[in-house]
Every structure is written in structure tokens, then in C-alpha cells.
Design a protein around this motif. Sequence first.
Motif, PDB file in Angstrom:
ATOM      1  N   LYS A  31       0.811  -1.227   0.000  1.00 19.01           N
ATOM      2  CA  LYS A  31       0.000   0.000   0.000  1.00 19.01           C
ATOM      3  C   LYS A  31       0.842   1.274   0.000  1.00 19.01           C
ATOM      4  N   ASP A  32       2.074   1.191   0.445  1.00 20.36           N
ATOM      5  CA  ASP A  32       2.946   2.366   0.472  1.00 20.36           C
ATOM      6  C   ASP A  32       3.858   2.454  -0.745  1.00 20.36           C
ATOM      7  N   SER A  33       3.512   1.735  -1.809  1.00 20.19           N
ATOM      8  CA  SER A  33       4.386   1.726  -2.981  1.00 20.19           C
ATOM      9  C   SER A  33       4.334   3.054  -3.723  1.00 20.19           C
ATOM     10  N   ILE A  34       5.416   3.321  -4.424  1.00 21.88           N
ATOM     11  CA  ILE A  34       5.522   4.486  -5.296  1.00 21.88           C
ATOM     12  C   ILE A  34       5.920   3.987  -6.681  1.00 21.88           C
ATOM     13  N   GLN A  35       5.737   4.836  -7.656  1.00 22.63           N
ATOM     14  CA  GLN A  35       6.172   4.512  -9.010  1.00 22.63           C
ATOM     15  C   GLN A  35       7.260   5.496  -9.409  1.00 22.63           C
ATOM     16  N   ILE A  36       8.294   4.969 -10.026  1.00 19.93           N
ATOM     17  CA  ILE A  36       9.353   5.797 -10.593  1.00 19.93           C
ATOM     18  C   ILE A  36       9.332   5.542 -12.091  1.00 19.93           C
ATOM     19  N   THR A  37       9.242   6.614 -12.849  1.00 21.23           N
ATOM     20  CA  THR A  37       9.189   6.482 -14.294  1.00 21.23           C
ATOM     21  C   THR A  37       9.937   7.639 -14.933  1.00 21.23           C
ATOM     22  N   GLY A  38      10.310   7.456 -16.161  1.00 23.58           N
ATOM     23  CA  GLY A  38      10.989   8.523 -16.886  1.00 23.58           C
ATOM     24  C   GLY A  38      11.251   8.093 -18.311  1.00 23.58           C
ATOM     25  N   GLU A  54      18.862  -0.123 -14.374  1.00 19.24           N
ATOM     26  CA  GLU A  54      18.861  -0.866 -13.117  1.00 19.24           C
ATOM     27  C   GLU A  54      18.870   0.114 -11.970  1.00 19.24           C
ATOM     28  N   ILE A  55      18.168  -0.239 -10.893  1.00 26.98           N
ATOM     29  CA  ILE A  55      18.192   0.582  -9.690  1.00 26.98           C
ATOM     30  C   ILE A  55      18.566  -0.287  -8.498  1.00 26.98           C
ATOM     31  N   TRP A  56      19.156   0.335  -7.496  1.00 24.18           N
ATOM     32  CA  TRP A  56      19.334  -0.316  -6.214  1.00 24.18           C
ATOM     33  C   TRP A  56      19.165   0.749  -5.147  1.00 24.18           C
ATOM     34  N   GLN A  57      18.582   0.326  -4.024  1.00 22.08           N
ATOM     35  CA  GLN A  57      18.178   1.295  -3.015  1.00 22.08           C
ATOM     36  C   GLN A  57      18.063   0.628  -1.650  1.00 22.08           C
ATOM     37  N   ALA A  58      17.987   1.466  -0.633  1.00 27.69           N
ATOM     38  CA  ALA A  58      17.737   1.002   0.728  1.00 27.69           C
ATOM     39  C   ALA A  58      16.234   0.818   0.933  1.00 27.69           C
ATOM     40  N   ASP A  59      15.867   0.169   2.027  1.00 31.42           N
ATOM     41  CA  ASP A  59      14.452   0.025   2.359  1.00 31.42           C
ATOM     42  C   ASP A  59      13.941   1.301   3.028  1.00 31.42           C
ATOM     43  N   ALA A  60      12.715   1.313   3.499  1.00 30.96           N
ATOM     44  CA  ALA A  60      12.099   2.505   4.081  1.00 30.96           C
ATOM     45  C   ALA A  60      12.801   2.978   5.357  1.00 30.96           C
ATOM     46  N   GLY A  71      15.793  -4.680  -2.832  1.00 26.22           N
ATOM     47  CA  GLY A  71      16.318  -3.360  -3.143  1.00 26.22           C
ATOM     48  C   GLY A  71      16.956  -3.192  -4.507  1.00 26.22           C
ATOM     49  N   TRP A  72      16.762  -4.153  -5.392  1.00 31.61           N
ATOM     50  CA  TRP A  72      17.344  -4.083  -6.733  1.00 31.61           C
ATOM     51  C   TRP A  72      16.266  -4.389  -7.756  1.00 31.61           C
ATOM     52  N   GLY A  73      16.313  -3.681  -8.894  1.00 33.57           N
ATOM     53  CA  GLY A  73      15.377  -3.955  -9.975  1.00 33.57           C
ATOM     54  C   GLY A  73      15.970  -3.586 -11.312  1.00 33.57           C
ATOM     55  N   ARG A  74      15.301  -4.058 -12.363  1.00 33.69           N
ATOM     56  CA  ARG A  74      15.768  -3.804 -13.734  1.00 33.69           C
ATOM     57  C   ARG A  74      14.553  -3.600 -14.621  1.00 33.69           C
ATOM     58  N   ALA A  75      14.654  -2.614 -15.505  1.00 36.80           N
ATOM     59  CA  ALA A  75      13.595  -2.358 -16.486  1.00 36.80           C
ATOM     60  C   ALA A  75      14.257  -1.985 -17.805  1.00 36.80           C
ATOM     61  N   ALA A  76      13.524  -2.164 -18.881  1.00 33.59           N
ATOM     62  CA  ALA A  76      13.999  -1.725 -20.199  1.00 33.59           C
ATOM     63  C   ALA A  76      13.025  -0.677 -20.721  1.00 33.59           C
ATOM     64  N   THR A  84       9.770   2.078 -16.159  1.00 31.23           N
ATOM     65  CA  THR A  84       8.914   2.200 -14.976  1.00 31.23           C
ATOM     66  C   THR A  84       9.342   1.193 -13.912  1.00 31.23           C
ATOM     67  N   PHE A  85       9.353   1.645 -12.664  1.00 36.21           N
ATOM     68  CA  PHE A  85       9.574   0.780 -11.508  1.00 36.21           C
ATOM     69  C   PHE A  85       8.464   1.005 -10.500  1.00 36.21           C
ATOM     70  N   ARG A  86       8.086  -0.046  -9.787  1.00 36.24           N
ATOM     71  CA  ARG A  86       7.213   0.057  -8.619  1.00 36.24           C
ATOM     72  C   ARG A  86       8.076  -0.360  -7.440  1.00 36.24           C
ATOM     73  N   THR A  87       8.166   0.523  -6.436  1.00 35.33           N
ATOM     74  CA  THR A  87       9.045   0.278  -5.300  1.00 35.33           C
ATOM     75  C   THR A  87       8.520   1.012  -4.073  1.00 35.33           C
ATOM     76  N   LEU A  88       9.346   1.156  -3.074  1.00 32.45           N
ATOM     77  CA  LEU A  88       8.989   1.965  -1.907  1.00 32.45           C
ATOM     78  C   LEU A  88       9.987   3.101  -1.785  1.00 32.45           C
ATOM     79  N   LYS A  89       9.573   4.141  -1.100  1.00 32.54           N
ATOM     80  CA  LYS A  89      10.474   5.278  -0.924  1.00 32.54           C
ATOM     81  C   LYS A  89      11.514   4.897   0.117  1.00 32.54           C
ATOM     82  N   PRO A  90      12.792   5.013  -0.245  1.00 31.76           N
ATOM     83  CA  PRO A  90      13.843   4.627   0.697  1.00 31.76           C
ATOM     84  C   PRO A  90      13.978   5.629   1.836  1.00 31.76           C
ATOM     85  N   GLY A  91      14.475   5.142   2.958  1.00 30.70           N
ATOM     86  CA  GLY A  91      14.783   6.016   4.078  1.00 30.70           C
ATOM     87  C   GLY A  91      16.190   6.568   3.936  1.00 30.70           C
TER      88      GLY A  91
END
Length: 162
Positions: A31-38, A54-60, A71-76, A84-91
Motif C-alpha cells: 500500500k505504500d508503494s511508489i512509481q518511478i518512471t521517466g 537498473e536501480i538499487w536502493q535502501a528500504d524505508a 532493493g534491486w530492480g531492472r527495467a527496459a 517504470t519501476f514500482r518500489t517503496l520510498k527509501p529512508g
Amino acid sequence: MTRLTPTAEMTLGPFFPREFAQGANELFSGKDSIQITGRVTELDGKLLDNVVVEIWQADAKGRYDNPDFFGWGRAATDANGVYTFRTLKPGSVAGRAPHINFLILYSGLMRQLQTTMFFDAASDPVLDLVKQRQRLIAKREGTVYRFDLRLRGEGETPFFDD
């Protein structure tokens, strides 16, 4: 004595099949997910298809070692240059503002490109060193954060050395 003629550097490979990034762009779907797109563009504004992002990030809580959040993902990018990525906002991580690290791979690049996306114009040791810092700050539209990547030219995204 025979002299060898130097050849040009090889481009980054392998050349990625479209399936290389399928199914790896959803890091978190709660429910706390965010979308990152560009969009990813070239020097002349041309939209680039099949760029691997590819992205890598910390958790909330600002941790990279959470066994429940990889904390890692890949999109083309698609034909319109969109990723587009669906993830959570890192702390925040130890003296750093919340951020997500990006790695860009594309056929024809001489090296991988690395950059960082920030959520706000906060004080951060990396962001504070960049002259064009606004190019590293995502534009928020509700739960969607837009972070366009320009590989070269006017408005180029700041990239960091390996």
C-alpha cells in the motif's frame, strides 16, 4: 618490425534481448508503494528503445540488508523511451538524503552510466557537489516520481565515474 594499428574501444555488450529486463521492475507492491518512471533520450532528444535501467536502493528504514526487501530492480525502455519501476520510498542512509542509485546500459555505450535520483533538494554529500543538482531531483506527481535521463547534450543528466 611490424607495427600494430590500435583499434577503437569496444562498445558495451552483450547486446540485450528485450526479455533481459522483463519482470524485474517491481520491487515492492504494498500500500505504500511508489512509481518511478521517466524517459531516456539521446543528444538530439531522440527517445531510446531497449535501454536497460537498473536501480538499487535502501528500504524505508535506510537499510540495504533487509531480507524481505531485495532493493534491486531492472527495467527496459519501451519504444517511447519510457521505463517504470514500482518500489517503496527509501529512508535516509547514514548521513545521506533518501535516494535511489541508477545504472544505465545501452548498446553502443562505451561504459555503463551511473547516477543518483533524489526525492528532494535536501542536503546530501553527493547532491551538494553537483552543479546541476536539479537534474538529479525527481519531479513528484502524487505517488509517481518522474526522473528523465538524458544521455548527452543540453540538459544531460549528471553521471558519476565508476
